[in-house]
Design a protein around this motif. Structure first.
Motif, PDB file in Angstrom:
ATOM      1  N   GLN A 266      -7.998 -32.108 -23.805  1.00 22.11           N
ATOM      2  CA  GLN A 266      -6.865 -32.402 -23.795  1.00 22.11           C
ATOM      3  C   GLN A 266      -6.484 -31.104 -22.927  1.00 22.11           C
ATOM      4  OE1 GLN A 266      -4.497 -34.534 -22.496  1.00 22.11           O
ATOM      5  NE2 GLN A 266      -5.061 -36.525 -24.266  1.00 22.11           N
ATOM      6  N   GLY A 267      -7.643 -29.956 -23.865  1.00 28.14           N
ATOM      7  CA  GLY A 267      -7.939 -28.752 -23.631  1.00 28.14           C
ATOM      8  C   GLY A 267      -7.922 -28.717 -21.842  1.00 28.14           C
ATOM      9  N   TRP A 268      -9.223 -29.351 -22.228  1.00 30.36           N
ATOM     10  CA  TRP A 268      -9.665 -29.133 -20.123  1.00 30.36           C
ATOM     11  C   TRP A 268      -8.717 -29.776 -19.226  1.00 30.36           C
ATOM     12  CZ3 TRP A 268     -13.660 -28.158 -17.589  1.00 30.36           C
ATOM     13  CH2 TRP A 268     -14.192 -29.113 -16.019  1.00 30.36           C
ATOM     14  N   ARG A 269      -8.331 -31.082 -20.013  1.00 29.60           N
ATOM     15  CA  ARG A 269      -6.704 -31.091 -18.706  1.00 29.60           C
ATOM     16  C   ARG A 269      -6.130 -29.959 -18.726  1.00 29.60           C
ATOM     17  NH1 ARG A 269      -6.238 -37.228 -21.226  1.00 29.60           N
ATOM     18  NH2 ARG A 269      -7.864 -38.149 -20.111  1.00 29.60           N
ATOM     19  N   MET A 270      -5.253 -29.491 -18.784  1.00 29.51           N
ATOM     20  CA  MET A 270      -4.660 -28.105 -19.331  1.00 29.51           C
ATOM     21  C   MET A 270      -5.534 -27.019 -18.145  1.00 29.51           C
ATOM     22  SD  MET A 270      -3.353 -27.870 -22.959  1.00 29.51           S
ATOM     23  CE  MET A 270      -1.838 -29.201 -23.710  1.00 29.51           C
ATOM     24  N   ILE A 271      -6.552 -26.614 -18.499  1.00 28.50           N
ATOM     25  CA  ILE A 271      -6.939 -25.945 -17.799  1.00 28.50           C
ATOM     26  C   ILE A 271      -7.266 -26.848 -15.838  1.00 28.50           C
ATOM     27  CG2 ILE A 271      -9.570 -25.094 -16.365  1.00 28.50           C
ATOM     28  CD1 ILE A 271      -9.575 -24.807 -20.057  1.00 28.50           C
ATOM     29  N   LYS A 272      -7.388 -27.225 -15.731  1.00 27.24           N
ATOM     30  CA  LYS A 272      -8.404 -28.537 -14.652  1.00 27.24           C
ATOM     31  C   LYS A 272      -6.637 -29.128 -13.955  1.00 27.24           C
ATOM     32  CE  LYS A 272     -11.403 -28.178 -13.308  1.00 27.24           C
ATOM     33  NZ  LYS A 272     -12.420 -27.071 -12.518  1.00 27.24           N
ATOM     34  N   SER A 274      -3.284 -28.086 -14.332  1.00 27.92           N
ATOM     35  CA  SER A 274      -2.426 -27.030 -14.489  1.00 27.92           C
ATOM     36  C   SER A 274      -1.431 -27.196 -14.201  1.00 27.92           C
ATOM     37  CB  SER A 274      -2.865 -25.014 -14.322  1.00 27.92           C
ATOM     38  OG  SER A 274      -3.150 -26.098 -12.912  1.00 27.92           O
ATOM     39  N   SER A 275      -1.450 -28.140 -13.098  1.00 29.30           N
ATOM     40  CA  SER A 275       0.102 -28.637 -12.787  1.00 29.30           C
ATOM     41  C   SER A 275       1.457 -29.823 -12.914  1.00 29.30           C
ATOM     42  CB  SER A 275       0.042 -28.388 -10.958  1.00 29.30           C
ATOM     43  OG  SER A 275      -0.834 -29.801 -10.240  1.00 29.30           O
ATOM     44  N   SER A 276       0.291 -29.831 -13.379  1.00 31.08           N
ATOM     45  CA  SER A 276       0.567 -31.162 -14.633  1.00 31.08           C
ATOM     46  C   SER A 276       1.917 -31.029 -15.486  1.00 31.08           C
ATOM     47  CB  SER A 276      -0.083 -31.960 -15.379  1.00 31.08           C
ATOM     48  OG  SER A 276      -1.027 -31.120 -16.067  1.00 31.08           O
ATOM     49  N   LEU A 277       2.609 -32.086 -15.948  1.00 27.80           N
ATOM     50  CA  LEU A 277       3.990 -31.550 -16.712  1.00 27.80           C
ATOM     51  C   LEU A 277       4.268 -31.422 -17.276  1.00 27.80           C
ATOM     52  CD1 LEU A 277       6.920 -31.778 -16.863  1.00 27.80           C
ATOM     53  CD2 LEU A 277       6.681 -34.633 -17.875  1.00 27.80           C
ATOM     54  N   ALA A 279       1.275 -29.923 -19.072  1.00 30.05           N
ATOM     55  CA  ALA A 279       0.471 -28.135 -19.289  1.00 30.05           C
ATOM     56  C   ALA A 279       1.544 -27.309 -18.319  1.00 30.05           C
ATOM     57  CB  ALA A 279      -0.431 -28.357 -18.085  1.00 30.05           C
ATOM     58  N   GLN A 280       2.244 -27.855 -18.204  1.00 31.96           N
ATOM     59  CA  GLN A 280       3.641 -26.953 -17.592  1.00 31.96           C
ATOM     60  C   GLN A 280       3.962 -26.484 -18.733  1.00 31.96           C
ATOM     61  OE1 GLN A 280       5.588 -27.283 -14.246  1.00 31.96           O
ATOM     62  NE2 GLN A 280       3.894 -28.332 -12.762  1.00 31.96           N
ATOM     63  N   VAL A 281       5.314 -28.126 -19.368  1.00 27.95           N
ATOM     64  CA  VAL A 281       5.608 -27.433 -20.871  1.00 27.95           C
ATOM     65  C   VAL A 281       4.497 -27.117 -21.736  1.00 27.95           C
ATOM     66  CG1 VAL A 281       6.617 -28.753 -22.995  1.00 27.95           C
ATOM     67  CG2 VAL A 281       6.416 -30.031 -20.673  1.00 27.95           C
ATOM     68  N   TYR A 282       3.489 -26.443 -22.366  1.00 31.25           N
ATOM     69  CA  TYR A 282       2.877 -26.226 -22.811  1.00 31.25           C
ATOM     70  C   TYR A 282       2.592 -24.629 -22.382  1.00 31.25           C
ATOM     71  CZ  TYR A 282       2.263 -29.972 -25.927  1.00 31.25           C
ATOM     72  OH  TYR A 282       2.292 -30.749 -27.528  1.00 31.25           O
ATOM     73  N   ARG A 283       2.455 -25.016 -21.319  1.00 30.54           N
ATOM     74  CA  ARG A 283       2.858 -23.339 -21.047  1.00 30.54           C
ATOM     75  C   ARG A 283       3.548 -22.683 -21.165  1.00 30.54           C
ATOM     76  NH1 ARG A 283       0.562 -24.469 -15.861  1.00 30.54           N
ATOM     77  NH2 ARG A 283       2.443 -24.103 -14.794  1.00 30.54           N
ATOM     78  N   ASP A 284       4.896 -23.081 -20.623  1.00 28.56           N
ATOM     79  CA  ASP A 284       5.892 -22.097 -20.840  1.00 28.56           C
ATOM     80  C   ASP A 284       6.357 -21.728 -22.515  1.00 28.56           C
ATOM     81  OD1 ASP A 284       6.171 -22.043 -17.939  1.00 28.56           O
ATOM     82  OD2 ASP A 284       7.637 -23.855 -18.404  1.00 28.56           O
ATOM     83  N   LYS A 285       5.714 -22.790 -23.148  1.00 27.46           N
ATOM     84  CA  LYS A 285       6.350 -22.365 -24.601  1.00 27.46           C
ATOM     85  C   LYS A 285       4.577 -21.825 -25.392  1.00 27.46           C
ATOM     86  CE  LYS A 285       7.845 -25.052 -28.656  1.00 27.46           C
ATOM     87  NZ  LYS A 285       7.716 -26.275 -29.446  1.00 27.46           N
ATOM     88  N   TYR A 286       4.212 -21.880 -24.892  1.00 23.13           N
ATOM     89  CA  TYR A 286       2.960 -21.220 -25.598  1.00 23.13           C
ATOM     90  C   TYR A 286       2.104 -19.918 -25.308  1.00 23.13           C
ATOM     91  CZ  TYR A 286       3.715 -25.222 -29.272  1.00 23.13           C
ATOM     92  OH  TYR A 286       4.636 -25.646 -29.912  1.00 23.13           O
ATOM     93  N   PHE A 287       2.176 -20.469 -24.002  1.00 22.02           N
ATOM     94  CA  PHE A 287       0.817 -19.625 -23.182  1.00 22.02           C
ATOM     95  C   PHE A 287       1.376 -18.502 -21.616  1.00 22.02           C
ATOM     96  CE2 PHE A 287      -0.864 -23.924 -23.408  1.00 22.02           C
ATOM     97  CZ  PHE A 287      -0.940 -23.346 -21.367  1.00 22.02           C
ATOM     98  N   ASN A 289       2.726 -16.206 -20.462  1.00 21.41           N
ATOM     99  CA  ASN A 289       1.938 -15.170 -19.638  1.00 21.41           C
ATOM    100  C   ASN A 289       0.371 -15.082 -19.905  1.00 21.41           C
ATOM    101  OD1 ASN A 289       4.007 -14.359 -18.839  1.00 21.41           O
ATOM    102  ND2 ASN A 289       4.486 -12.902 -20.532  1.00 21.41           N
ATOM    103  N   SER A 290      -0.313 -15.651 -20.787  1.00 18.46           N
ATOM    104  CA  SER A 290      -1.571 -15.797 -21.016  1.00 18.46           C
ATOM    105  C   SER A 290      -2.504 -17.060 -20.132  1.00 18.46           C
ATOM    106  CB  SER A 290      -2.323 -15.515 -21.995  1.00 18.46           C
ATOM    107  OG  SER A 290      -3.463 -15.949 -21.896  1.00 18.46           O
ATOM    108  N   GLU A 291      -3.905 -17.678 -20.587  1.00 17.13           N
ATOM    109  CA  GLU A 291      -4.583 -19.128 -20.143  1.00 17.13           C
ATOM    110  C   GLU A 291      -4.625 -19.251 -20.983  1.00 17.13           C
ATOM    111  OE1 GLU A 291      -8.550 -18.092 -18.459  1.00 17.13           O
ATOM    112  OE2 GLU A 291      -8.334 -17.295 -19.880  1.00 17.13           O
ATOM    113  N   PHE A 292      -4.988 -21.017 -21.495  1.00 14.62           N
ATOM    114  CA  PHE A 292      -4.890 -21.354 -22.528  1.00 14.62           C
ATOM    115  C   PHE A 292      -6.554 -21.127 -23.154  1.00 14.62           C
ATOM    116  CE2 PHE A 292      -7.336 -25.222 -24.659  1.00 14.62           C
ATOM    117  CZ  PHE A 292      -6.708 -25.745 -25.132  1.00 14.62           C
TER     118      PHE A 292
END
Length: 684
Positions: A266-272, A274-277, A279-287, A289-292
């Protein structure tokens, strides 16, 4: 709507017709399976029978008319094939415009109250609850109500939340508790059914360690034949049974390890992606201004985020950098070296170079390594490793890839793939152990060996053996077989006794073994017995002329493993077979056959581009390279940027194409590649 429609169709396929004989055979044939394999599978389908247990005893046999149904061990695999066929039919119908949208309501979609439920936080006022219930007409659900088969809320007791998984496994085992299962049958049931039950949950949540141990215990008891009133001795621990079959185990999964692997996926999918829904939800909530890989746990995180983050360290162990332009890769502390263990630079850090990036080691004008600078900064052995790293000719961006799969794309099972016990880099196969492994290449590169390995990376052992049978004499083939036998024995020594023989000693032992074999074949009358070998009449594929108004460019590479140097040969002919140009050149700091073949192909592309040739067919005997170029999926491996560069050239040149040709049809290019290794300089 599309998802639910597809799910309904899949359920209909699964429940109504199972794996029907005619449909199943058509699907297998359409997917390109071998006819012998299709016959074997269909014999399993057509010969299936059922019996009902009455008071613990099987009754009469029931012969289904529509093949396998749900519950058979082979059913999940065959259902996947049917689902693939259904998906292809839906895509085909969509392309033809036969699938149209469905209007739900004039004002938009309407809430289905019969399938909806409400969950209120403990902070919600009673008056607000009543008002919402009155307006929505929904039903209040409990704290552990499930959504799509997973708990909507996870309380403090994780064990209570997920113990339903254990209960499902136990119910399945109880229905199988009889004496009619062989060990082979139990193995299939454990791998295909029991260990598949918790997979859906483990892909999202981290199961408690105690629950994982209990699941392993259930599997182990089922394997050793426990009954309700009796216990059996566990001759091997579950950890030992989980060892790969190639190393003496049964290949059963450890629940905790596989849970971590699926969460890392799942983490690998968030990295590769990144435009998936998600990945966007978790990025906006947890990182945001950073990366996974640098994200923090955060305040009041969800249990799903905690679960995915718990497997991040496992993901970091397998992730590596593929150097493109080197802009965002730190020289020290980052994994970007193709070394067996650390993958990081081990040379002492130079002053003022602490925060420098890898791009400082690259000459921008040529997209090549600055060898003088590198040899001044790093230890000699580490500098040699760096200058052998292939760089993109187009200056592509840096890419993270998964170092334990062939094409660099991570998978939940990639952490459990049987890697070569000697090099620890590639998957352990027969052709790899006996031919492609660097330790085996060193053996074949010795002057006393009967063959000197060329740059072509063989992928099939039988194909390699056929080629050798057509080129070598009987005595040489005996020598090759003996060496391969010794290479295999050395592999076993490494695995079971941690002993390794160098190439010289291996060849010596092989020679002694061959002499012993010949002496053993001498009969009591003193005459040597001869063994008739099979007649390997492999079709000789000669070079063929290209079509009208076309030219053909043949390319090949030869590799000197000791000198870490490659030779490349290119010959270009017109439609009459007349040579237009032939080129041979050398390149230093190359130690991998596929990389050598890729550079030879790139050289051929450059020559044809300079000559402004419009319709060109490129032929080579490097199966791995050609298959990688023809794959639509991006190659994310360590040499994937070279493959992607070549793909871009072929996309721009619509009348250029590439195809495989056996070595017999590529002899001139091969001879040029070997010749230039002795010559040492470019010749046109």
């Amino acid at each position: 709507m599309v998802a639910r429609g597809g799910a309904a169709a899949a359920r209909e396929l699964k429940g109504c017709c199972g794996f029907a004989l005619c449909e199943g055979e058509a699907v297998l044939r359409k997917l390109g399976f071998n006819e012998n394999w299709i016959k074997l599978v269909m014999s399993c389908v057509s010969s299936v029978t059922y019996s009902v247990l009455l008071n613990g005893k099987p009754g009469g046999k029931v012969i289904p008319t529509r093949g396998l149904r749900q519950g058979d061990p082979i059913s999940p695999y065959l259902f996947i094939l049917c689902a693939e066929g259904l998906s292809s039919l839906l895509n085909y119908a969509d392309q033809k415009g036969e699938i149209m949208g469905v209007a739900v309501a004039k004002g938009g979609q309407v809430l289905n109250k019969e399938k909806s439920s409400l969950f209120f936080s403990s902070n919600t006022e009673e008056t607000e609850k009543k008002m919402i219930l009155f307006e929505a007409g929904g039903v209040v659900c409990g704290s552990y109500e499930k959504y799509l088969g997973l708990p909507a809320m996870v309380g403090r007791s994780k064990y209570k939340t997920f113990r339903g998984v254990k209960e499902k496994v136990w119910k399945k085992i109880k229905s199988w508790k009889n004496s009619f299962l062989s060990l082979a049958g139990k193995e299939v049931l454990i791998k295909a059914v029991l260990q598949a039950i918790p997979s859906y949950t483990m892909g999202v949540f981290k199961l408690p360690i105690s629950l994982c141990k209990e699941l392993n215990s259930l599997y182990s008891k089922f394997w050793w034949g426990h009954k309700e009133n009796s216990k059996k001795i566990h001759w091997w621990s579950w950890e030992r049974l989980g060892v790969q079959k190639a190393r003496g185990g049964m290949g059963f999964r450890d629940v905790e390890c596989f849970n971590a692997a699926m969460l890392a996926k799942q983490g690998w999918r968030m990295i590769k992606n990144s435009s998936s829904l998600v990945a966007q939800v978790y990025r906006d909530k947890y990182f945001k201004n950073s990366e996974f890989l640098k994200a923090k746990l955060g305040i009041n995180p969800s249990y799903i985020w905690r679960s995915v983050l718990s497997a991040r360290d496992l993901l970091k162990e397998g992730l590596q950098w593929r150097v493109g332009n080197g802009n965002n890769i730190g020289i020290w502390g980052e994994k970007w070296l193709p070394t067996p263990i650390s993958k990081c630079v081990q040379s002492p850090m130079k002053r003022f170079w602490e925060d420098m990036k890898v791009n400082k080691l690259i000459v921008p004008s040529t997209n090549s390594w600055d060898e003088d600078l590198i040899r001044g900064l790093f230890k000699p052995e580490e500098a040699e490793v760096i200058v052998r790293i292939p760089l993109s000719r187009r200056g592509s961006s840096n890419v993270r890839y998964w170092g334990y799969t062939k094409y660099g794309n991570g998978g939940a099972s990639s952490g459990q793939n049987p890697l070569c016990p000697i090099c620890g880099r590639d998957e352990e196969t027969v052709i790899h152990i006996l031919w492609s492994c660097p330790s085996s290449v060193d053996v074949w590169a010795k002057p006393s060996s009967p063959v000197h390995k060329c740059a072509t990376e063989e992928v099939d052992f039988l194909e390699l053996w056929s080629k050798l049978m057509n080129r070598l004499q009987k005595g040489e083939m005996e020598w090759v077989a003996t060496i391969m036998h010794r290479i295999w024995l050395r592999r076993n020594k490494v695995v079971f006794e941690n002993q390794f023989y160098n190439p010289s000693k291996l060849l010596q032992m092989a020679g002694e073994g061959l002499e012993d074999y010949k002496l053993a074949q001498i009969s009591q009358e003193g005459s040597a017995t001869t063994v008739d070998t099979a007649d390997y009449n492999v079709m000789q594929k000669k070079w063929k002329k290209p079509g009208v108004f076309k030219v053909k460019a043949n390319w090949d590479a030869a590799l000197d493993m000791e000198a870490k140097r490659m030779g490349m040969g290119i010959v270009i002919r017109d439609e009459e077979g007349e040579v237009l140009v032939s080129v041979c050149d050398v390149r230093n700091h190359v130690d991998h056959p596929a990389i050598a073949e890729s550079w030879a192909l790139w050289k051929a592309l450059e020559i044809c581009n300079k000559l402004a040739l419009s319709r060109v067919t490129f032929e080579g005997d490097a199966v791995v390279v050609i298959n990688g170029i023809n794959r639509e999926v991006e190659d994310q491996s360590c040499m994937g940027h070279i493959t992607e560069d070549i793909k871009q050239v072929f996309k721009a040149k619509r009348d250029w194409n590439i195809r495989f040709v056996p070595k017999d049809g590529n002899k001139v290019a091969h001879m040029l590649a070997k010749y230039v290794l002795e010559l040492g300089e470019e010749k046109i």
